[in-house]
Design a protein around this motif. Structure first.
Motif, PDB file in Angstrom:
ATOM      1  N   PHE A 258       0.987  -1.246  -0.059  1.00  0.00           N
ATOM      2  CA  PHE A 258       0.047  -0.062  -0.029  1.00  0.00           C
ATOM      3  C   PHE A 258       1.038   1.132   0.083  1.00  0.00           C
ATOM      4  O   PHE A 258       1.698   1.525   0.906  1.00  0.00           O
ATOM      5  CB  PHE A 258      -1.019  -0.078   1.284  1.00  0.00           C
ATOM      6  CG  PHE A 258      -2.076   1.058   1.503  1.00  0.00           C
ATOM      7  CD1 PHE A 258      -3.151   0.785   1.265  1.00  0.00           C
ATOM      8  CD2 PHE A 258      -1.460   2.358   1.797  1.00  0.00           C
ATOM      9  CE1 PHE A 258      -4.364   1.616   1.225  1.00  0.00           C
ATOM     10  CE2 PHE A 258      -2.562   3.178   1.838  1.00  0.00           C
ATOM     11  CZ  PHE A 258      -3.866   2.784   1.573  1.00  0.00           C
ATOM     12  N   ALA A 292      -5.314   0.353 -11.980  1.00  0.00           N
ATOM     13  CA  ALA A 292      -6.511  -0.167 -11.576  1.00  0.00           C
ATOM     14  C   ALA A 292      -6.344  -0.754 -10.435  1.00  0.00           C
ATOM     15  O   ALA A 292      -7.410  -1.254  -9.416  1.00  0.00           O
ATOM     16  CB  ALA A 292      -7.190  -1.034 -12.495  1.00  0.00           C
ATOM     17  N   THR A 293      -4.876  -0.896  -9.662  1.00  0.00           N
ATOM     18  CA  THR A 293      -4.948  -1.697  -8.846  1.00  0.00           C
ATOM     19  C   THR A 293      -4.315  -1.295  -7.545  1.00  0.00           C
ATOM     20  O   THR A 293      -4.238  -1.580  -6.493  1.00  0.00           O
ATOM     21  CB  THR A 293      -3.919  -3.253  -9.203  1.00  0.00           C
ATOM     22  OG1 THR A 293      -4.334  -3.493 -10.322  1.00  0.00           O
ATOM     23  CG2 THR A 293      -3.925  -4.242  -8.155  1.00  0.00           C
ATOM     24  N   GLU A 295      -3.098   0.661  -4.497  1.00  0.00           N
ATOM     25  CA  GLU A 295      -3.799   1.625  -3.493  1.00  0.00           C
ATOM     26  C   GLU A 295      -2.914   2.535  -3.140  1.00  0.00           C
ATOM     27  O   GLU A 295      -1.645   2.521  -2.586  1.00  0.00           O
ATOM     28  CB  GLU A 295      -4.005   0.623  -2.281  1.00  0.00           C
ATOM     29  CG  GLU A 295      -5.070  -0.259  -2.775  1.00  0.00           C
ATOM     30  CD  GLU A 295      -5.028  -1.616  -1.755  1.00  0.00           C
ATOM     31  OE1 GLU A 295      -4.527  -2.680  -2.649  1.00  0.00           O
ATOM     32  OE2 GLU A 295      -5.532  -1.710  -0.881  1.00  0.00           O
ATOM     33  N   ASN A 321      -7.842   4.029  -5.295  1.00  0.00           N
ATOM     34  CA  ASN A 321      -8.055   2.422  -5.454  1.00  0.00           C
ATOM     35  C   ASN A 321      -8.141   1.701  -4.328  1.00  0.00           C
ATOM     36  O   ASN A 321      -7.958   0.908  -3.980  1.00  0.00           O
ATOM     37  CB  ASN A 321      -6.944   1.780  -6.182  1.00  0.00           C
ATOM     38  CG  ASN A 321      -6.660   2.073  -7.619  1.00  0.00           C
ATOM     39  OD1 ASN A 321      -7.721   2.352  -8.439  1.00  0.00           O
ATOM     40  ND2 ASN A 321      -5.332   2.168  -8.180  1.00  0.00           N
ATOM     41  N   MET A 322      -8.776   2.643  -3.086  1.00  0.00           N
ATOM     42  CA  MET A 322      -9.087   2.109  -2.055  1.00  0.00           C
ATOM     43  C   MET A 322     -10.342   1.146  -1.862  1.00  0.00           C
ATOM     44  O   MET A 322     -11.271   1.651  -2.468  1.00  0.00           O
ATOM     45  CB  MET A 322      -9.098   3.115  -0.677  1.00  0.00           C
ATOM     46  CG  MET A 322      -9.211   2.714   0.598  1.00  0.00           C
ATOM     47  SD  MET A 322      -9.474   3.883   1.928  1.00  0.00           S
ATOM     48  CE  MET A 322      -7.799   4.121   2.456  1.00  0.00           C
ATOM     49  N   ASP A 323     -10.253  -0.110  -1.218  1.00  0.00           N
ATOM     50  CA  ASP A 323     -11.518  -0.821  -1.286  1.00  0.00           C
ATOM     51  C   ASP A 323     -12.448   0.068  -0.783  1.00  0.00           C
ATOM     52  O   ASP A 323     -12.463   0.482   0.399  1.00  0.00           O
ATOM     53  CB  ASP A 323     -10.985  -2.156  -0.232  1.00  0.00           C
ATOM     54  CG  ASP A 323     -12.265  -2.909   0.225  1.00  0.00           C
ATOM     55  OD1 ASP A 323     -13.397  -2.525  -0.126  1.00  0.00           O
ATOM     56  OD2 ASP A 323     -12.073  -4.006   0.301  1.00  0.00           O
ATOM     57  N   ALA A 325     -15.359  -0.738   0.966  1.00  0.00           N
ATOM     58  CA  ALA A 325     -15.581  -0.947   2.224  1.00  0.00           C
ATOM     59  C   ALA A 325     -14.777  -0.401   3.385  1.00  0.00           C
ATOM     60  O   ALA A 325     -15.001   0.169   4.439  1.00  0.00           O
ATOM     61  CB  ALA A 325     -15.758  -2.460   2.443  1.00  0.00           C
ATOM     62  N   VAL A 326     -13.489  -0.477   2.976  1.00  0.00           N
ATOM     63  CA  VAL A 326     -12.425   0.228   3.810  1.00  0.00           C
ATOM     64  C   VAL A 326     -12.532   1.701   3.925  1.00  0.00           C
ATOM     65  O   VAL A 326     -12.485   2.421   4.974  1.00  0.00           O
ATOM     66  CB  VAL A 326     -10.964  -0.210   3.367  1.00  0.00           C
ATOM     67  CG1 VAL A 326     -10.006   0.448   4.182  1.00  0.00           C
ATOM     68  CG2 VAL A 326     -10.965  -1.496   3.306  1.00  0.00           C
ATOM     69  N   GLN A 329     -14.853   2.500   6.231  1.00  0.00           N
ATOM     70  CA  GLN A 329     -14.066   2.573   7.535  1.00  0.00           C
ATOM     71  C   GLN A 329     -13.471   3.795   7.921  1.00  0.00           C
ATOM     72  O   GLN A 329     -13.643   4.448   8.905  1.00  0.00           O
ATOM     73  CB  GLN A 329     -13.335   1.593   7.855  1.00  0.00           C
ATOM     74  CG  GLN A 329     -14.301   0.056   7.645  1.00  0.00           C
ATOM     75  CD  GLN A 329     -15.003  -0.091   8.945  1.00  0.00           C
ATOM     76  OE1 GLN A 329     -14.252   0.386  10.223  1.00  0.00           O
ATOM     77  NE2 GLN A 329     -16.154  -0.675   8.908  1.00  0.00           N
TER      78      GLN A 329
ATOM     79  N   GLY B   5      -4.716  -9.106 -13.831  1.00  0.00           N
ATOM     80  CA  GLY B   5      -3.994  -8.145 -12.826  1.00  0.00           C
ATOM     81  C   GLY B   5      -4.890  -7.802 -12.041  1.00  0.00           C
ATOM     82  O   GLY B   5      -4.521  -7.006 -10.770  1.00  0.00           O
ATOM     83  N   LYS B   9      -7.479  -6.554  -2.561  1.00  0.00           N
ATOM     84  CA  LYS B   9      -6.750  -5.261  -2.244  1.00  0.00           C
ATOM     85  C   LYS B   9      -5.485  -5.794  -0.987  1.00  0.00           C
ATOM     86  O   LYS B   9      -5.813  -6.692  -0.257  1.00  0.00           O
ATOM     87  CB  LYS B   9      -7.741  -4.558  -1.457  1.00  0.00           C
ATOM     88  CG  LYS B   9      -8.708  -3.968  -2.537  1.00  0.00           C
ATOM     89  CD  LYS B   9      -8.319  -2.800  -3.375  1.00  0.00           C
ATOM     90  CE  LYS B   9      -9.581  -2.238  -4.253  1.00  0.00           C
ATOM     91  NZ  LYS B   9      -9.055  -1.445  -5.386  1.00  0.00           N
ATOM     92  N   VAL B  10      -4.496  -4.861  -0.990  1.00  0.00           N
ATOM     93  CA  VAL B  10      -3.784  -4.797   0.263  1.00  0.00           C
ATOM     94  C   VAL B  10      -4.535  -4.592   1.439  1.00  0.00           C
ATOM     95  O   VAL B  10      -4.428  -5.542   2.370  1.00  0.00           O
ATOM     96  CB  VAL B  10      -2.476  -3.915   0.107  1.00  0.00           C
ATOM     97  CG1 VAL B  10      -1.621  -3.998   1.495  1.00  0.00           C
ATOM     98  CG2 VAL B  10      -1.831  -4.210  -1.139  1.00  0.00           C
ATOM     99  N   LEU B  11      -5.378  -3.613   1.492  1.00  0.00           N
ATOM    100  CA  LEU B  11      -6.229  -3.215   2.369  1.00  0.00           C
ATOM    101  C   LEU B  11      -7.641  -3.481   2.216  1.00  0.00           C
ATOM    102  O   LEU B  11      -8.262  -2.817   1.530  1.00  0.00           O
ATOM    103  CB  LEU B  11      -5.966  -1.677   2.801  1.00  0.00           C
ATOM    104  CG  LEU B  11      -6.489  -1.142   4.009  1.00  0.00           C
ATOM    105  CD1 LEU B  11      -6.126  -1.822   5.319  1.00  0.00           C
ATOM    106  CD2 LEU B  11      -6.443   0.158   4.254  1.00  0.00           C
ATOM    107  N   LEU B  13     -11.384  -5.296   4.331  1.00  0.00           N
ATOM    108  CA  LEU B  13     -12.027  -5.373   5.576  1.00  0.00           C
ATOM    109  C   LEU B  13     -11.488  -6.460   6.393  1.00  0.00           C
ATOM    110  O   LEU B  13     -11.171  -6.438   7.452  1.00  0.00           O
ATOM    111  CB  LEU B  13     -13.405  -5.778   5.100  1.00  0.00           C
ATOM    112  CG  LEU B  13     -14.432  -4.511   5.264  1.00  0.00           C
ATOM    113  CD1 LEU B  13     -15.952  -4.965   5.312  1.00  0.00           C
ATOM    114  CD2 LEU B  13     -14.373  -3.565   6.164  1.00  0.00           C
ATOM    115  N   MET B  16      -7.657  -4.987   7.466  1.00  0.00           N
ATOM    116  CA  MET B  16      -7.569  -3.958   8.209  1.00  0.00           C
ATOM    117  C   MET B  16      -7.355  -4.128   9.759  1.00  0.00           C
ATOM    118  O   MET B  16      -7.661  -5.319  10.352  1.00  0.00           O
ATOM    119  CB  MET B  16      -8.581  -2.873   7.965  1.00  0.00           C
ATOM    120  CG  MET B  16      -9.901  -3.295   8.376  1.00  0.00           C
ATOM    121  SD  MET B  16     -11.028  -1.916   7.811  1.00  0.00           S
ATOM    122  CE  MET B  16     -10.767  -0.616   9.371  1.00  0.00           C
ATOM    123  N   VAL B  20     -10.400  -0.445  14.470  1.00  0.00           N
ATOM    124  CA  VAL B  20     -10.897   0.555  14.004  1.00  0.00           C
ATOM    125  C   VAL B  20     -12.373   0.186  13.404  1.00  0.00           C
ATOM    126  O   VAL B  20     -13.437   0.708  13.532  1.00  0.00           O
ATOM    127  CB  VAL B  20     -10.236   0.996  12.672  1.00  0.00           C
ATOM    128  CG1 VAL B  20     -11.084   1.815  11.841  1.00  0.00           C
ATOM    129  CG2 VAL B  20      -8.944   1.678  13.136  1.00  0.00           C
TER     130      VAL B  20
END
Lengths: 486, 486
Positions: A258, A292-293, A295, A321-323, A325-326, A329, B5, B9-11, B13, B16, B20
């Motif tokens: 990341f 696209a990948t 983060e 590119n953050m998830d 759902a994250v 949060q 590709g 995600k690295v981050l 739910l 994480m 939090v």
């Protein structure tokens, strides 16, 4: 408990949070405390070998005499005290900005809370600004979070990323030398610091081979998941090449890291041939799969650049590119602190949305901005020039940011003397410098450096004539110090 | 990783920080998000059963139409834009304050960083203010830390206190109902929440017997070390008696608990016979061993009181009887975030150091302040009066703070319906209230409440006539809702 009612504290060094105990922040450490004492002594009339303490320890432009940019302060003052909208001495473009911002505040007051990620139209203005900066690559206001300064943004991001215990604790790659916010945040959050060394011989360049080494070793004892980059560099002042940024992005993609890009000095680039490239822009220009990948969070601040408005505690971060759902949060997490300070939000907006050609403040705004930046460029060159003439000091060019980080050769006897006193050798040096000259700089050991090398960080912010005197005093001190311990 | 590709995600739910994820903050939760959507709908011309969304979810006075106090804004605007010192329309006492504050800023600019605990003369002014408030009991500027709002102060204190694992994890006693900053901070820091219940039948009084029960049970599974008090209460509006405070202090002493006193509503006391007593004052009046031993931090804020300057994010905390070595750690910790926002610092100073009799702004300052406070007192009574006439709603007197926290009787069918939808019953109620009337309040479940009881928190901040309409609409809604599910 003793009979007299005295007893141990509930909260003692022994019982307190051990992570907080491990936090260190050299920029405001013991050297600064001593500088404040010396200032107080001077005020009380105590004789010293100097008449003034010069705090070159921190990137605090206004404290060094830089004047605020008029337009920014006009917009802010109008927002704080809207009666001024009737004042004919304030220009119409500042009033127009203020009216628009006030209309976006609850009850038309900067005293109302805003949405937790910041006022919506300011987030839009930030997105437009980024889009212009990055040659049209789109920025989405929904991905912009205004902050209480970049430190706040870095902390919020790291909070999301920290997890695991033992071998699976989150490892965070940071450059060495680094800005010590990073090591402090990592200690506070009980993550694992993974150091990668910048190459002093190549003007503090970041080398992907070194990243790879650091990562490989770290994987033995933690789970490295985050790569922090500071560009332009703090304390090292280098500006990364486009090629380097591409390599870093590819590396992050390959190794599933990341990316956190501290880009608060993006407006502070001085060296010929150096140019700021945002990680976001390079990421999107690389195209798939990277775009696209990978983060990425990028940080900007109103404390640096040409405005230097540190006291307002403002800035923004852009997440890429953050998830989703994250990101929810993250939105929840920032809502607990309600909102970033509104005076900082409106000042940020005035920077994102400056006077345009034809507007009454345009000329003076551009002039004031250019004057600050060309002064800084001049001081960056001056600093390197003077240091390069001093035997025993080696200073890379200050390509960007606001600091020189010269390497100092210390005689073996000085090193021994420091060790005998339980001090890092460059701390010993910086203390003596302060006591003899009133100049306050920060030892390299507070930022990290290769074992056996010594440095200090000094801002280039004092007014040019004062800076020249400071550099000369410093050079003389270095000669004297070297002689005394040879 | 897939061939195209795309990959995890690295981050996520799953990866994480689990602490939090556990954070909840109902005051800005899903109800508010829906209110913002509805506002947007109205703006776009979508027809709704109401013409305006009223956000009674948060203590945000200016958003509800309260006007800023002129003097406070004059001082702040002068500090932000010192050109105004030449403006004859601004009063001399505001200019005097601004000149003094600017002289204490680096480079005479609010754009400079300040000392991390805040500008020294402001800390002195705060100490004088506390000393006056507490009938002469001394306050030491060295124990005053300016903050980015009280939330920031609470967070910094808790960070020091959190330690241990398993059975020795720090337990933090908090009232139920509570302001959810506390539960959120405890979740984020991975401490253990220990709930003690306020007694709704006795006007939300704090009972030491209940503290004792909570503590005894908590000692089975964690190490309770901190006792948080909110006085005047949020969301419950009670004002603690002096006797109660004495008992709490003695309890903290006996049980070796660190006291955190959230006193941000100290200026918001309305009920006859109610009076604010600071924990610090009562502690010192109790004398030894308490006064020399009990560790206490008290929080105040510029967001509440008569000024309601939430957007500035300012406040202070005073630490009492803290171990000096721990206090050094606190000073180090706050230094990492550099300094509290300076516009908030200067506004705080104008509150601590208001116009004196004879100064040009004195009359209007006192008038504006009194007008706000008497309006609030009137609204507090009005709220309780109207609610007390509604069958199925029971509301304790709003003795202080800015909220009513009425108990609502919900028909069994409504409770079943809510549970079928996976919602807390009072969340179900508040959602319907919002959809049908545009009134946004926060379900009691966001603050905690006795199992099987239901409440909501509503601010008393809307202008009186609007508040009356809101209360009547709410009463009608309650009747209709009750009927629909009976």
């Amino acid at each position: 408990m003793a009979e007299n009612g005295l007893r141990d504290k509930v909260l003692s060094l022994g019982s307190m949070n051990p992570c907080v105990k491990r936090v260190e922040y050299a920029v405001r450490g013991p050297i600064l405390s001593r500088a404040v004492e010396l200032e107080e002594d001077l005020k009380q009339g105590v004789k010293k070998p100097f008449t003034e303490v010069i705090k070159a320890n921190i990137g605090d432009a206004h404290a060094m005499g830089q004047r605020p940019i008029t337009f920014l302060r006009q917009v802010s003052a109008l927002c704080l005290y809207p009666e001024l909208l009737n004042n004919p001495q304030l220009p119409d473009d500042a009033k127009k900005r203020a009216r628009r911002l006030l209309a976006a505040c609850g009850g038309q007051s900067v005293g109302a809370y805003t949405a937790s990620p910041g006022i919506e139209i300011i987030r839009q203005d930030v997105a437009h600004y980024i889009q212009r900066r990055d040659g049209g690559i789109p920025a989405n206001p929904a991905n912009i979070y205004l902050t209480t300064g970049a430190s706040d943004g870095v902390m919020s991001t790291l909070k999301l990323l920290v997890a695991g215990e033992g071998l699976s604790r989150t490892g965070v790659l940071i450059p060495i030398p680094q800005y010590p916010l990073y090591s402090a945040a990592i200690a506070e959050l009980d993550a694992v610091q993974v150091s990668y060394y910048l190459d002093e011989e190549r003007c503090w360049a970041l080398d992907v081979g070194e990243l790879r080494r650091a990562l490989r070793e770290a994987r033995q004892h933690c789970q490295p998941r985050v790569l922090c980059i500071i560009n332009p560099g703090n304390p090292t002042g280098q500006v990364q090449s486009r090629k380097c940024i591409e390599d870093v992005i590819k590396f992050a993609w390959e190794e599933q890291l990341f990316l956190m890009a501290d880009e608060v000095y993006q407006d502070n680039v001085y060296a010929e041939g150096s140019e700021f490239h945002s990680f976001k822009k390079v990421l999107f220009e690389l195209g798939p799969p990277y775009s696209a990948t990978v983060e990425l969070v990028s940080y900007h601040s109103i404390s640096k650049g040409f405005m230097g408005e540190c006291g307002f505690r403002g800035g923004y971060m852009e997440v890429v590119n953050m998830d989703p759902a994250v990101q929810q949060q993250l939105s929840k997490l920032v809502s607990v602190r309600l909102c970033p300070p509104v005076p900082g939000q409106v000042l940020l907006d005035a920077i994102m949305n400056p006077p345009s050609p034809g507007e009454p403040s345009y000329q003076s705004f551009v002039q004031e901005k250019q004057a600050v930046l060309s002064d800084l460029a001049h001081r960056a060159r001056l600093t390197q020039e003077i240091f390069s003439q001093v035997p025993g000091i080696r200073c890379n060019p200050v390509q960007g940011a606001m600091y020189a980080f010269p390497r100092i050769q210390l005689p073996a006897r000085a090193v021994q003397e420091a060790q005998a006193r339980g001090l890092a050798p460059d701390m010993f040096y910086c203390r003596q410098l302060l006591e003899e000259t009133g100049i306050c700089v920060v030892p390299g050991s507070g930022f990290g450096q290769q074992e056996g090398t010594y440095h200090f960080r000094m801002t280039i912010l004092p007014p040019t004539e004062k800076l020249r005197i400071l550099l000369e005093k410093l050079s003389q001190f270095h000669a004297k110090f070297t002689q005394a311990y040879s």
